[in-house]
Design an enzyme around this catalytic site. Structure first.
Site, short mmCIF file in Angstrom:
data_model
loop_
_atom_site.label_atom_id
_atom_site.label_comp_id
_atom_site.label_asym_id
_atom_site.label_seq_id
_atom_site.Cartn_x
_atom_site.Cartn_y
_atom_site.Cartn_z
N ASN A 213 -2.37 2.11 10.61
CA ASN A 213 -1.21 2.09 9.72
C ASN A 213 -1.10 3.36 8.87
OD1 ASN A 213 -0.26 -0.47 10.48
ND2 ASN A 213 -1.73 -1.49 9.13
N HIS A 214 0.12 3.83 8.69
CA HIS A 214 0.41 4.96 7.81
C HIS A 214 1.12 4.44 6.56
CE1 HIS A 214 0.27 8.41 10.98
NE2 HIS A 214 -0.64 7.47 11.24
N LYS A 215 1.02 5.19 5.49
CA LYS A 215 1.71 4.85 4.24
C LYS A 215 3.22 4.95 4.46
CE LYS A 215 1.79 6.34 -0.63
NZ LYS A 215 3.18 6.80 -0.75
N SER B 118 5.79 9.67 6.26
CA SER B 118 4.68 8.84 6.72
C SER B 118 3.55 9.68 7.31
CB SER B 118 5.17 7.84 7.79
OG SER B 118 5.64 8.55 8.94
#
Length: 211
Positions: A82-84, A90
Site C-alpha cells: 500500500n502507498h499513502k 502516492s
C-alpha cells in the site's frame, strides 16, 4: 489408518510438485495448518515467494487453515504494497534515500487492511490473487485467475476480476451445520475412517460421526 504424515514436505511419492506448506515456511508471520498444500512443478517448496510485500515492520500475518489446496501461481498481496493516498502524490519518495527519506510519513498514514485469513478446506485455483486483509471462509472455492478484493463467505464459489459470487455450495443452515461439525479439527485417525462421509454430500451422515 492414519493417512500421510502432516510433517512430511511431500505428501505422496511421485508427486514432487505438491508440498505441505507448513513444513516449507520460515516466516513467523505466515501460519499454515496441517495438510494444506501448494501444487507447483517449479519449486513447490518455495511457497513464500508468492507472499508479496510482506515486510516484518508492518506486522500483518497470512493465516491459512487446514486441508487447503492452493494451485500453482496463487499469490497473496500483503499490506506492504500500500502507498499513502491522503496526499497529492502516492509516489514513495522516502524509499530512495539521499535526503528523501526525511519525508517518510508514519505507518499510520498508510492504508492497513489487517491480517489475511484463509479458512479450512479452501480451494484456491491457478494464478488467483488475494488482496490484503481479505478473509476467505471455510469450504470456499476461488476460481482460477480471480482477483479477490473482498471477503468470501464460507462454502461459496467466487471468480473473476474483481471476484464475484458464482454460487453457494450449500444453504445457510447447511453451512452453519458444517461449521459446527468442523471435520478438519477431528483427529486424523477419525478423518481417515470417515473419508466417505467427508467426501460425500450428506451433511446429516457427516454430523452423525460426532454423535
Amino acid at each position: 489408518m492414519h493417512g500421510p504424515s502432516p510433517d512430511n514436505k511431500h505428501p505422496m511419492d511421485g508427486f514432487p510438485q505438491i508440498c505441505f506448506i507448513k513444513n516449507t515456511i520460515n516466516n513467523p508471520h505466515i501460519v499454515v495448518g496441517d495438510y494444506s498444500y501448494y501444487d507447483d512443478p517449479e519449486d513447490s517448496e518455495n511457497f513464500e515467494r508468492n507472499v508479496l510485500y510482506h515486510y516484518p515492520f508492518i506486522g500483518d500475518k497470512l493465516i491459512i487453515g487446514k486441508f487447503c489446496a492452493l494451485a500453482r501461481g496463487v499469490k497473496f498481496i500483503m499490506n506492504g504494497a500500500n502507498h499513502k493516498l491522503s496526499g497529492i502524490s502516492s509516489y514513495p519518495f522516502q524509499i530512495f534515500g539521499n535526503g528523501w527519506e526525511k519525508s517518510a510519513p508514519p505507518l499510520s498514514d498508510f492504508p492497513y487492511k489487517g491480517d489475511t485469513l484463509i479458512g479450512n478446506d479452501v480451494w484456491i485455483g491457478y494464478d488467483a490473487l488475494i488482496m490484503p486483509g481479505v478473509k476467505i471462509g471455510n469450504g470456499a472455492v476461488i476460481s482460477s485467475r480471480s482477483v479477490v478484493t473482498r471477503d468470501v463467505p464460507a462454502y461459496t464459489v467466487v471468480g473473476g476480476n474483481p471476484a464475484k459470487l458464482i454460487k453457494h455450495r450449500f444453504t445457510l443452515d447447511q453451512v452453519a451445520r458444517l461449521e459446527e461439525i468442523a471435520w478438519w479439527n477431528w483427529p486424523v485417525d477419525i478423518i481417515s475412517q470417515h473419508l466417505p462421509e467427508i467426501m460425500a454430500g450428506d451433511i446429516e451422515a457427516l454430523g452423525a460421526v460426532i454423535l
